[in-house]
Each structure stands twice: as C-alpha cells, then as structure tokens.
Design a protein around this motif. Structure first.
Motif, PDB file in Angstrom:
ATOM      1  N   ILE A 110       0.840  -1.200   0.000  1.00  0.00           N
ATOM      2  CA  ILE A 110       0.000   0.000   0.000  1.00  0.00           C
ATOM      3  C   ILE A 110       0.869   1.242   0.000  1.00  0.00           C
ATOM      4  O   ILE A 110       1.747   1.404   0.867  1.00  0.00           O
ATOM      5  N   ASN A 111       0.617   2.115  -0.974  1.00  0.00           N
ATOM      6  CA  ASN A 111       1.277   3.412  -1.064  1.00  0.00           C
ATOM      7  C   ASN A 111       0.215   4.497  -1.207  1.00  0.00           C
ATOM      8  O   ASN A 111      -0.493   4.559  -2.216  1.00  0.00           O
ATOM      9  N   LEU A 112       0.097   5.338  -0.174  1.00  0.00           N
ATOM     10  CA  LEU A 112      -0.885   6.420  -0.174  1.00  0.00           C
ATOM     11  C   LEU A 112      -0.198   7.735   0.174  1.00  0.00           C
ATOM     12  O   LEU A 112       0.802   7.750   0.895  1.00  0.00           O
ATOM     13  N   GLY A 160       1.853  -9.931   6.827  1.00  0.00           N
ATOM     14  CA  GLY A 160       2.822  -9.689   5.771  1.00  0.00           C
ATOM     15  C   GLY A 160       2.555  -8.490   4.887  1.00  0.00           C
ATOM     16  O   GLY A 160       3.314  -8.226   3.944  1.00  0.00           O
ATOM     17  N   THR A 161       1.510  -7.735   5.164  1.00  0.00           N
ATOM     18  CA  THR A 161       1.216  -6.544   4.366  1.00  0.00           C
ATOM     19  C   THR A 161       2.252  -5.454   4.640  1.00  0.00           C
ATOM     20  O   THR A 161       2.702  -5.274   5.775  1.00  0.00           O
ATOM     21  N   ARG A 162       2.610  -4.693   3.594  1.00  0.00           N
ATOM     22  CA  ARG A 162       3.577  -3.606   3.716  1.00  0.00           C
ATOM     23  C   ARG A 162       2.892  -2.276   3.382  1.00  0.00           C
ATOM     24  O   ARG A 162       2.457  -2.075   2.253  1.00  0.00           O
ATOM     25  N   ILE A 163       2.774  -1.423   4.393  1.00  0.00           N
ATOM     26  CA  ILE A 163       2.243  -0.075   4.196  1.00  0.00           C
ATOM     27  C   ILE A 163       3.453   0.836   4.084  1.00  0.00           C
ATOM     28  O   ILE A 163       4.084   1.193   5.078  1.00  0.00           O
ATOM     29  N   GLN A 164       3.764   1.201   2.851  1.00  0.00           N
ATOM     30  CA  GLN A 164       5.025   1.896   2.605  1.00  0.00           C
ATOM     31  C   GLN A 164       4.915   3.402   2.821  1.00  0.00           C
ATOM     32  O   GLN A 164       5.859   4.042   3.288  1.00  0.00           O
ATOM     33  N   SER A 165       3.746   3.974   2.509  1.00  0.00           N
ATOM     34  CA  SER A 165       3.567   5.411   2.721  1.00  0.00           C
ATOM     35  C   SER A 165       2.104   5.713   2.982  1.00  0.00           C
ATOM     36  O   SER A 165       1.212   5.102   2.399  1.00  0.00           O
ATOM     37  N   ALA A 166       1.864   6.667   3.888  1.00  0.00           N
ATOM     38  CA  ALA A 166       0.521   7.153   4.208  1.00  0.00           C
ATOM     39  C   ALA A 166       0.664   8.267   5.220  1.00  0.00           C
ATOM     40  O   ALA A 166       1.666   8.342   5.951  1.00  0.00           O
ATOM     41  N   ASP A 167      -0.363   9.135   5.280  1.00  0.00           N
ATOM     42  CA  ASP A 167      -0.369  10.110   6.355  1.00  0.00           C
ATOM     43  C   ASP A 167      -0.772   9.436   7.657  1.00  0.00           C
ATOM     44  O   ASP A 167      -0.039   9.463   8.637  1.00  0.00           O
ATOM     45  N   SER A 168      -1.941   8.804   7.652  1.00  0.00           N
ATOM     46  CA  SER A 168      -2.394   8.089   8.851  1.00  0.00           C
ATOM     47  C   SER A 168      -2.956   6.736   8.462  1.00  0.00           C
ATOM     48  O   SER A 168      -3.512   6.552   7.377  1.00  0.00           O
ATOM     49  N   GLY A 217       5.978   1.880   7.040  1.00  0.00           N
ATOM     50  CA  GLY A 217       6.911   2.996   6.941  1.00  0.00           C
ATOM     51  C   GLY A 217       8.375   2.611   6.903  1.00  0.00           C
ATOM     52  O   GLY A 217       9.220   3.388   7.350  1.00  0.00           O
ATOM     53  N   LEU A 218       8.708   1.469   6.343  1.00  0.00           N
ATOM     54  CA  LEU A 218      10.103   1.007   6.364  1.00  0.00           C
ATOM     55  C   LEU A 218      10.878   1.292   5.084  1.00  0.00           C
ATOM     56  O   LEU A 218      12.081   1.033   5.020  1.00  0.00           O
ATOM     57  N   VAL A 219      10.201   1.818   4.046  1.00  0.00           N
ATOM     58  CA  VAL A 219      10.873   2.061   2.771  1.00  0.00           C
ATOM     59  C   VAL A 219      11.563   3.416   2.789  1.00  0.00           C
ATOM     60  O   VAL A 219      10.950   4.440   3.137  1.00  0.00           O
ATOM     61  N   SER A 220      12.819   3.438   2.413  1.00  0.00           N
ATOM     62  CA  SER A 220      13.588   4.680   2.398  1.00  0.00           C
ATOM     63  C   SER A 220      12.970   5.690   1.424  1.00  0.00           C
ATOM     64  O   SER A 220      12.576   5.339   0.306  1.00  0.00           O
ATOM     65  N   GLY A 221      12.847   6.940   1.889  1.00  0.00           N
ATOM     66  CA  GLY A 221      12.285   8.000   1.064  1.00  0.00           C
ATOM     67  C   GLY A 221      10.775   8.111   1.147  1.00  0.00           C
ATOM     68  O   GLY A 221      10.192   9.009   0.538  1.00  0.00           O
ATOM     69  N   LYS A 222      10.121   7.204   1.871  1.00  0.00           N
ATOM     70  CA  LYS A 222       8.669   7.247   2.061  1.00  0.00           C
ATOM     71  C   LYS A 222       8.362   7.273   3.559  1.00  0.00           C
ATOM     72  O   LYS A 222       9.136   6.750   4.356  1.00  0.00           O
ATOM     73  N   MET A 274       7.531  -0.960  12.645  1.00  0.00           N
ATOM     74  CA  MET A 274       7.004   0.335  12.240  1.00  0.00           C
ATOM     75  C   MET A 274       8.054   1.425  12.409  1.00  0.00           C
ATOM     76  O   MET A 274       8.785   1.444  13.411  1.00  0.00           O
ATOM     77  N   THR A 275       8.102   2.322  11.427  1.00  0.00           N
ATOM     78  CA  THR A 275       8.836   3.568  11.550  1.00  0.00           C
ATOM     79  C   THR A 275       7.864   4.695  11.238  1.00  0.00           C
ATOM     80  O   THR A 275       7.328   4.776  10.118  1.00  0.00           O
ATOM     81  N   LEU A 276       7.617   5.549  12.225  1.00  0.00           N
ATOM     82  CA  LEU A 276       6.617   6.605  12.102  1.00  0.00           C
ATOM     83  C   LEU A 276       7.243   7.957  12.393  1.00  0.00           C
ATOM     84  O   LEU A 276       8.144   8.066  13.229  1.00  0.00           O
TER      85      LEU A 276
END
Length: 357
Positions: A110-112, A160-168, A217-222, A274-276
């Motif tokens: 997921i990228n939002l 196993g889902t990866r939430i790479q970017s989102a506000d909340s 939130g673990l992807v660099s730059g996101k 998580m990295t927030l």
C-alpha cells in the motif's frame, strides 16, 4: 403477534415462528439459536463484509475499507386464557449473531499520500416482550422474554502486508448495542400460579488487529505519520419482570437476569515493524451497562407465596497488546486497555420488589 424491522446489513431476512396454543414468537438475526421447542425457520444469512484480497497493490491518495451494519429488532408475544381450568404461556425469544468485518488481505502493498481507514462497526437495538393474563378456578400462567446477542466485529490488516507510505493508518472496530427484555403477567382465581422470566445476554467480540509480520513505513524516502488501532464495545442490557397473582391460594415467581460480557481487543501481531514520524496508539475500551428489575405482588385469602429475583452481571474482557518481536521507531507509543462508565454513572444495577398479602 410479532413485529420486526431491520435496517441495513445483509442480515435482512428475519425468521419468525408463531406457534398456536403457545403464543410464542421466535426471531433470529444471523445464525439461529432458538430452542427445539421454539424452532425458528428460514435462518437468514449472517455477516457484512468489506475487504481487499491477498497480494494486492494499492497506489492512491486515500483508501477506505468499511463494513457497517445496523440492526433493529422487536419481538412481541401475548396471550390470555379463561375457564374452569386455565393454562397459558407467552414466550418471545430473539437471537442475534451477526458478523461484521473489514480487512485488507495478506501480503499486500500500500502506497498512499493520504489516509488509510479499515473500519468495522455495528449499531443494534433489540427488544423482546411477552405479556399474558389468565383467570379460572385453577390457572397456571407463564411468560418469558429472552434476548441474546453474540455478534462480532473485526477489523484487521492481514499478515505480511507492507504499508510503505501514508499520512495516517486507522484500524477500528466498534459496537454500540442496546438489548432489552420485558415480561409481565397476572392471574386471578381459586388456585393461581404465575411464572415470569426476563433475560438479556450480550456477548461477542470487538477486535481490531494489525497482523503478524506487517511492515509500516520502512521504505527509504517514504513516510507514514501515525497509526491508530482501536477496539470499542459499548453494550447496554436491561430486563424487567412483573408478576401478579390473586386467589384463595396464590403464588408468583419473577426472575430477571441480565448478563453483559463482551470482549474488546486491540492487538499488534508478532514481528510487526514500524517507523513513524508521529504517534502509535493502540486502545481497547469496553463500556458495559447492565440492569435487572423484578416486581411481584401476591394476594390470597388463604395461602400466598411470592419471590422476586433480579440478577445483573457485568464482566467484560479488555485487551490491548503488542506481539513478540515488535519494533517501533516513532515519536510516541500509547498502549491502553480500559473500561468506561456509561452515561448515568452506573454500570451494574438490580432492583427487587415483592408484596404478599
């Protein structure tokens, strides 16, 4: 007689059985739980589901997965008998067992740029009522009103889902249930015996979960700013029983029993990372309210016996947890499990009144 309505949700078919001679009504939403003596027919399907499947990739501004159900049920039974020997009963039984769930399946990406919401909610108002009267030289009367709700609400993000970017990111499960039963009856004659039973039970689970091995939130730059996981269950139950008997020999027994024991669980699975840039909040809350009232009046010219027994129980299960090997880099972390006081300030109340003369 029976009156039943339901608004919203796919438990739209109600099942009713009215048995001649018993003056009985059985209503079921979800799976049928009626006794064999009051067997309901044509059980409706159970469950409201909103979901995104496994191995899905989403790139968007915002994403919402929402399952929302609203149930309103009223069941009424009534009867009257008269004669030299009169025997009558009025029985109303309502069972609700609906499952409401919203989720994102396993191993999705997921990228939002905005918000992710996964929400499951139930709002219900369920009533059961039974009234009966009898008269005769010998008469025996009974009335019973029963409500049982075992509905579940689940909201989760799969393993196993990866939430790479989102506000909340918000995962929310909630229930707001109001259950009530009322039974009343009276008899007059030579020998009079009356039994009144009112029962209401609220069970079921409200659960919000982020599954095992989920990455946020673990992807660099996101970035992902904030995560909230919330389970909130508010269940109110009430019972009222009234019995009156008058005769040469008269007796009446009244029982009102309310049991409220739902569970509310907000959980992070094992190996979640998580990295927030902001805050993580995991909250489980239950707001139970239970009341029972029993009123009896017995009058005779010879022998009279009466008993009023209200019973009210409250014992919810509340859990907020983070699984093994959980890691977080963020601004703050709140992990909260609590019970709250309902409006009116009383969680558990029972009242009894008996008059014998």
């Amino acid at each position: 007689m029976a009156g039943m309505t339901q608004t919203r949700g796919n438990s739209s078919d109600l099942s009713s059985n009215i048995t001649s001679g018993k003056n009985s009504t059985t209503t079921a939403v979800g799976s049928n739980g009626a006794s064999s003596a009051l067997e309901a027919t044509n059980p409706p399907s159970s469950g409201v589901n909103a979901f995104i499947g496994n191995n899905v990739t989403i790139t968007a501004t915002n994403s919402t997965v929402m399952a929302k159900e609203k149930i309103t049920v009223t069941s009424l039974a009534g009867g009257g008998t008269a004669g030299l020997a009169a025997f009558g009963a009025a029985v109303s039984v309502v069972n609700v067992n609906s499952n409401t769930q919203a989720y994102i399946g396993s191993n999705s990406i997921i990228n939002l740029t905005g918000d992710l919401l996964v929400s499951s909610s139930l709002e219900s108002n369920v009533r059961s009522e039974a009234y009966a009267g009898s008269g005769g030289i010998v008469n025996i009367g009974a009335q019973a009103a029963v409500v049982k709700d075992t509905s579940n609400q689940f909201a989760f993000i799969g393993a196993g889902t990866r939430i790479q970017s989102a506000d909340s990111v918000t995962v929310s499960a909630s229930a707001n249930r109001n259950l009530g039963s009322k039974a009343a009856g009276g008899g007059i004659g030579g020998v009079v015996v009356g039994i009144t039973i009112a029962r209401a039970t609220g069970e079921g689970s409200t659960e919000a979960t982020i599954g095992d091995n989920v990455q946020v939130g673990l992807v660099s730059g996101k970035t992902v700013r904030a995560v909230s996981v919330t389970a909130d269950n508010a269940t109110t139950g009430s019972t009222y029983g009234l019995g009156v008997a008058a005769g040469v020999y008269a007796g009446a027994g009244i029982e009102s029993t309310t049991t409220i024991n739902p569970s509310a669980k907000a959980r992070l699975g094992a190996n979640v990372s998580m990295t927030l840039t902001g805050k993580l909040v995991v909250t489980a809350n239950a707001t139970p309210k239970s009341s029972a009232e029993a009123i009896g009046a017995v009058f005779s010219t010879s022998v009279s016996v009466g008993a009023s027994l209200p019973k009210s129980y409250v014992y919810p299960t509340v859990e907020a947890s983070a699984g093994n090997n959980f890691t977080l880099n963020g601004a703050a972390f709140d992990l909260i499990a609590k019970t709250s006081t309902p409006s009116g300030g009383t969680s558990n109340l029972s009242k009894a009144f008996a008059a014998v003369g």
